[in-house]
Design a protein around this motif. Structure first.
Motif, mmCIF file in Angstrom:
data_model
loop_
_atom_site.group_PDB
_atom_site.id
_atom_site.type_symbol
_atom_site.label_atom_id
_atom_site.label_comp_id
_atom_site.label_asym_id
_atom_site.label_seq_id
_atom_site.Cartn_x
_atom_site.Cartn_y
_atom_site.Cartn_z
ATOM 1 N N PHE A 170 43.076 -14.356 10.453
ATOM 2 C CA PHE A 170 42.359 -12.894 10.111
ATOM 3 C C PHE A 170 42.364 -12.836 8.610
ATOM 4 N N HIS A 171 40.950 -12.514 8.263
ATOM 5 C CA HIS A 171 40.834 -12.393 6.759
ATOM 6 C C HIS A 171 40.301 -10.602 6.747
ATOM 7 N N VAL A 172 41.196 -10.126 6.098
ATOM 8 C CA VAL A 172 41.186 -8.612 5.875
ATOM 9 C C VAL A 172 41.333 -8.247 4.539
ATOM 10 N N SER A 173 40.114 -7.886 4.120
ATOM 11 C CA SER A 173 40.043 -7.486 2.431
ATOM 12 C C SER A 173 39.175 -6.384 2.307
ATOM 13 N N GLY A 174 38.767 -6.250 0.928
ATOM 14 C CA GLY A 174 37.988 -5.041 0.629
ATOM 15 C C GLY A 174 36.504 -5.006 1.302
ATOM 16 N N GLY A 175 35.922 -6.197 1.501
ATOM 17 C CA GLY A 175 34.514 -6.417 2.160
ATOM 18 C C GLY A 175 34.592 -7.076 3.348
ATOM 19 N N CYS A 275 47.517 2.898 10.358
ATOM 20 C CA CYS A 275 46.107 2.623 11.441
ATOM 21 C C CYS A 275 45.651 1.126 11.229
ATOM 22 N N VAL A 276 45.472 0.821 10.133
ATOM 23 C CA VAL A 276 44.788 -0.529 9.936
ATOM 24 C C VAL A 276 45.657 -1.546 10.522
ATOM 25 N N CYS A 277 47.125 -1.205 10.376
ATOM 26 C CA CYS A 277 47.957 -2.334 10.891
ATOM 27 C C CYS A 277 47.829 -2.461 12.251
ATOM 28 N N LEU A 278 47.689 -1.182 13.124
ATOM 29 C CA LEU A 278 47.683 -1.029 14.291
ATOM 30 C C LEU A 278 46.592 -1.645 15.153
ATOM 31 N N ALA A 279 45.318 -1.682 14.214
ATOM 32 C CA ALA A 279 44.098 -2.189 14.575
ATOM 33 C C ALA A 279 44.266 -3.543 14.824
ATOM 34 N N VAL A 280 44.884 -4.403 13.617
ATOM 35 C CA VAL A 280 44.938 -5.750 13.675
ATOM 36 C C VAL A 280 46.206 -6.336 14.639
ATOM 37 N N GLU A 281 47.135 -5.373 14.736
ATOM 38 C CA GLU A 281 47.827 -5.920 15.916
ATOM 39 C C GLU A 281 47.388 -5.706 17.368
ATOM 40 N N LYS A 282 46.639 -4.864 17.724
ATOM 41 C CA LYS A 282 46.029 -4.708 18.882
ATOM 42 C C LYS A 282 45.050 -6.057 19.105
ATOM 43 N N MET A 283 44.194 -6.274 18.096
ATOM 44 C CA MET A 283 43.548 -7.546 17.994
ATOM 45 C C MET A 283 44.178 -8.736 18.218
ATOM 46 N N THR A 284 45.455 -8.676 17.693
ATOM 47 C CA THR A 284 46.268 -9.925 17.777
ATOM 48 C C THR A 284 46.772 -10.307 19.153
ATOM 49 N N VAL A 285 47.113 -9.241 19.665
ATOM 50 C CA VAL A 285 47.669 -9.159 21.079
ATOM 51 C C VAL A 285 46.599 -9.567 21.930
ATOM 52 N N ILE A 297 46.963 -17.313 11.050
ATOM 53 C CA ILE A 297 47.143 -17.019 9.711
ATOM 54 C C ILE A 297 46.516 -15.689 9.297
ATOM 55 N N TYR A 298 47.171 -14.728 8.283
ATOM 56 C CA TYR A 298 46.915 -13.627 8.071
ATOM 57 C C TYR A 298 46.627 -13.687 6.532
ATOM 58 N N ALA A 299 45.096 -13.474 6.015
ATOM 59 C CA ALA A 299 44.807 -13.821 4.719
ATOM 60 C C ALA A 299 44.194 -12.569 4.215
ATOM 61 N N GLY A 300 43.848 -12.486 2.887
ATOM 62 C CA GLY A 300 43.208 -11.510 2.352
ATOM 63 C C GLY A 300 43.797 -10.398 1.806
ATOM 64 N N GLY A 301 43.405 -9.499 0.802
ATOM 65 C CA GLY A 301 44.300 -8.646 0.049
ATOM 66 C C GLY A 301 45.066 -7.625 0.873
ATOM 67 N N VAL A 302 44.485 -7.207 1.952
ATOM 68 C CA VAL A 302 44.952 -6.115 2.828
ATOM 69 C C VAL A 302 46.326 -6.643 3.325
ATOM 70 N N MET A 303 46.184 -8.105 3.568
ATOM 71 C CA MET A 303 47.501 -8.342 4.230
ATOM 72 C C MET A 303 48.753 -9.004 3.479
ATOM 73 N N SER A 304 48.539 -8.546 2.016
ATOM 74 C CA SER A 304 49.613 -8.534 1.068
ATOM 75 C C SER A 304 50.668 -7.213 1.066
ATOM 76 N N ASN A 305 50.091 -6.432 1.979
ATOM 77 C CA ASN A 305 50.764 -5.239 2.306
ATOM 78 C C ASN A 305 52.210 -5.416 3.020
ATOM 79 N N ARG A 306 53.264 -4.964 2.504
ATOM 80 C CA ARG A 306 54.552 -5.334 2.973
ATOM 81 C C ARG A 306 54.686 -4.636 4.403
ATOM 82 N N PHE A 307 54.204 -3.381 4.419
ATOM 83 C CA PHE A 307 54.358 -2.784 5.536
ATOM 84 C C PHE A 307 53.753 -3.609 7.015
ATOM 85 N N ILE A 308 52.390 -3.997 6.435
ATOM 86 C CA ILE A 308 51.851 -4.661 7.482
ATOM 87 C C ILE A 308 52.306 -6.026 7.983
ATOM 88 N N LYS A 309 52.884 -6.614 6.906
ATOM 89 C CA LYS A 309 53.596 -7.914 7.241
ATOM 90 C C LYS A 309 54.802 -7.826 8.080
#
Length: 344
Positions: A170-175, A275-285, A297-309
């Motif tokens: 998953f590459h999740v960032s600004g763009g 909400c962003v986390c839930l979307a990625v989690e549903k896609m992961t499942v 592997i989870y990569a990109g700036g958004v994935m540095s968020n500790r709540f998402i991690k």
């Protein structure tokens, strides 16, 4: 300069001082360093990688300046700021000497036909100049591959590139909000196929647009996370997901509505992130159902968020925060692998 944990749990030396070395004209009998350059639309980044110790010995990053209330830069402005900032970062990085065997740079956002941004040309020009001056080889890859390699390096999982088994990233960032099938490839190193992602707004865009509306400075990820830490996360998140694809435009609309209804800034921040986390989690499942036990592997700036991690690390591996956001570390690692300096 980079500090923290090395892959495999080893510790770097305390402090954040660069190792003795620096840009050196003329080679030595044992050339062990590679330079990575990444000039994205968010940040100017440089990194030096010691191929003998397999560690980052020095890195520098500076976010491009964005005026208050604005949501990023025009490409012409990004090119201007990179032209100014990369030279300043080079002076900081090369205050000592390094024997460089290769210079790596990101030439485009993705390794795909038509992928292009003018800002990457600045990094390419600097890389070519250093390569010619030092007699070092020149290696190019995409910004996206750099993110994936930085995550693999940080997780201590570069050996996944030597396996015949694919992995998902998953590459999740600004763009970008992409779900990628990554197949180790001798010629390309990684053969990337997009198998999912966002059909509209990207994860980082939802976060940045909400943050700017709340009066935060762009990019807003770290400050939004700080605000979210003051919330009890009581608003139930929503996510529109269809198989391996999601739609995130609704998150922005919902957050703007909460702001208009005078919801607390902490709760709005938490809701956006959840909400962003839930979307990625549903896609992961859904990915797990379709691709069974594929490593993730989870990569990109958004994935540095500790709540998402904290919510998603049960599914796969995360890079350390310093290696999640835009940086040149993965590009330097790419150059080292291409030179045969890292055995995978």
């Amino acid at each position: 300069c980079a500090g923290g944990n090395l892959p495999g749990g080893a510790q770097r030396k305390s402090g954040r001082a660069c190792r003795s070395g620096g840009l050196r004209f003329g080679g030595s009998l044992s050339i062990m360093y590679t330079l990575g350059i990444d000039a994205s639309n968010y940040a100017a980044s440089l990194a030096v990688f010691d191929t003998a110790a397999e560690e980052v010995v020095c890195d520098r990053k500076r976010f491009l300046p964005v005026k208050p209330g604005e949501l990023g830069l025009r490409q012409s402005d990004a090119v201007f700021h990179h032209t100014k900032q990369l030279s300043e970062l080079m002076k900081q990085l090369f205050d000592r000497r390094y024997d460089l065997s290769a210079v790596g740079y990101s030439y485009a956002p993705r390794c795909a036909e038509g992928s292009y941004m003018p800002c990457f040309l600045v990094g390419e020009n600097v890389a070519q100049a250093v390569s010619l001056a030092c007699g070092a080889d020149l290696e190019k890859t995409s910004h996206q591959v750099g993110h994936i390699l930085a995550a693999l390096y940080s997780c201590g999982k570069l050996d996944m590139l030597s396996s015949e088994k694919p992995f998902a990233a998953f590459h999740v960032s600004g763009g970008t909000t992409d779900l990628l099938l990554c197949e180790p490839d001798k010629a390309k190193l990684i053969n990337i196929t997009q198998i999912g992602g966002s059909r509209d707004l990207k994860g980082g865009q939802a976060i940045d647009r909400t943050g700017v509306r709340l009066g935060l400075s762009f990019p807003c990820g770290k400050e939004l996370e700080r605000l979210a830490s003051e919330s009890e996360h009581k608003i139930k998140p929503k996510a529109s997901v269809d198989g391996l694809y999601c739609s995130l435009s609704g998150i922005e609309n919902q957050c703007m509505k909460l702001i208009d209804e005078s919801c607390s800034v902490a709760d709005v921040a938490a809701y956006c992130i959840d909400c962003v986390c839930l979307a990625v989690e549903k896609m992961t499942v859904n990915l797990r159902h379709e691709y069974k036990d594929i490593p993730i592997i989870y990569a990109g700036g958004v994935m540095s968020n500790r709540f998402i991690k904290s919510k998603l690390e049960k599914y796969g591996s995360f890079a350390e925060p310093e290696f999640s956001s835009d940086n040149a570390v993965g590009v330097a690692v790419y150059a080292a692998i291409r030179k045969g300096k890292i055995k995978i």
